[in-house]
Scaffold this motif. Structure first.
Motif, PDB file in Angstrom:
ATOM      1  N   CYS A 289       0.747   3.628   3.347  1.00  0.00           N
ATOM      2  CA  CYS A 289       1.232   3.303   4.627  1.00  0.00           C
ATOM      3  C   CYS A 289       2.535   2.646   4.686  1.00  0.00           C
ATOM      4  O   CYS A 289       3.192   2.416   5.591  1.00  0.00           O
ATOM      5  CB  CYS A 289       0.530   2.643   5.532  1.00  0.00           C
TER       6      CYS A 289
ATOM      7  N   CYS B 217       0.944  -1.226  -0.017  1.00  0.00           N
ATOM      8  CA  CYS B 217       0.162  -0.011  -0.173  1.00  0.00           C
ATOM      9  C   CYS B 217       0.789   1.172  -0.226  1.00  0.00           C
ATOM     10  O   CYS B 217       1.769   1.421   0.802  1.00  0.00           O
ATOM     11  CB  CYS B 217      -0.943  -0.071   1.315  1.00  0.00           C
TER      12      CYS B 217
ATOM     13  N   CYS C 102      -6.535   3.640   4.754  1.00  0.00           N
ATOM     14  CA  CYS C 102      -5.348   4.632   4.238  1.00  0.00           C
ATOM     15  C   CYS C 102      -6.286   5.394   3.004  1.00  0.00           C
ATOM     16  O   CYS C 102      -5.981   6.707   2.999  1.00  0.00           O
ATOM     17  CB  CYS C 102      -4.196   3.775   3.660  1.00  0.00           C
TER      18      CYS C 102
ATOM     19  N   HIS D 228      -5.041   0.580   1.212  1.00  0.00           N
ATOM     20  CA  HIS D 228      -6.323  -0.136   2.105  1.00  0.00           C
ATOM     21  C   HIS D 228      -7.126   1.002   2.505  1.00  0.00           C
ATOM     22  O   HIS D 228      -6.982   2.034   2.072  1.00  0.00           O
ATOM     23  CB  HIS D 228      -5.394   0.131   3.717  1.00  0.00           C
TER      24      HIS D 228
HETATM   25 ZN   LIG Z   1      -2.296   1.378   3.876  1.00  0.00          ZN
END
Ligand SMILES: [Zn+2]
Length: 214
Positions: A150, A147, A186, A183
């Motif tokens: 993050c 991702c 996120c 995500h």
């Molecule tokens: Zn993430």
């Protein structure tokens, strides 16, 4: 954490009569793997708590073998500043979770992920999602299962969403170059901060995969 403790318990239970060294050798990679993977997101307190629960299980393991006596001197030693270090006579020590340094804002690299990006394997194993949507599959591959928001790997239980890197409300295109998989949590953070809300006052159109592709 719950799943991890279940795993630890299972190993301890299946090594009721095995030599202590075999038990430690089996537990160490699991403790190391889990601790490294979660070192960016959990606290020292969490690690200590898991160590404490592990210790309780080991006491029970020892007590059963000793028919009520835990044989402290046989199974535990003082090693450095660690009292009650579960270890063998010839120096094999059980790792502790809380000896893992807590790392913030650092990407998890290499083999630390429980999800190696082989989404076909995962989806098959779970017996679901025989066909991951092509766009998601392509993005997973392109992003090497990471991702970008993050920096963590997607895991088999994460909810993921396709995001427009430049919001469409700000002229971003509907193309692979402008898509990324994030995500869900996120994505929410990014959307709140990337200017797409101030301009349009509403969420950009994105795909929400209720059916987790993993
Ligand atoms: Zn993430």
């Amino acid at each position: 954490m719950k799943n991890h403790l279940v795993k630890i318990t299972e190993i301890i239970d299946t090594h009721k009569t095995a030599p202590q060294a075999a038990l430690i050798s089996k537990l160490n990679p699991i403790i190391r793997g889990w601790s490294n993977y979660y070192s960016t997101v959990v606290s020292k307190e969490t690690f200590s708590k898991v160590d404490h629960l592990t210790y309780d299980k080991l006491r029970a393991w020892a007590r059963k073998r000793g028919k009520g006596d835990i044989n402290k001197d046989k199974y535990w030693r003082t090693v450095g500043d660690r009292n009650w270090c579960f270890s063998t006579e010839d120096g094999l020590k059980l790792l502790t979770h809380d000896s893992t340094p807590i790392v913030r804002h650092t990407k998890v690299k290499g083999e630390a992920s429980p999800f190696d990006g082989n989404w076909i394997y995962w989806s098959k194993r779970r017996g679901e999602y025989p066909e991951t949507p092509k766009r998601v599959a392509t993005l997973i591959k392109k992003q090497k299962s990471i991702c970008p928001h993050c920096g963590l790997y997607f895991t088999s239980t994460d909810i993921v969403e396709v995001d427009h890197i430049i919001p469409t409300t700000l002229g971003g295109k509907d193309t692979y170059e402008n898509w990324q998989l994030l995500h869900k949590h996120c994505h929410d953070i990014k959307t709140a901060n990337d200017g797409s809300l101030t301009k349009s006052k509403q969420l950009p159109i994105v795909e929400n995969y209720d059916n987790n592709p993993f």
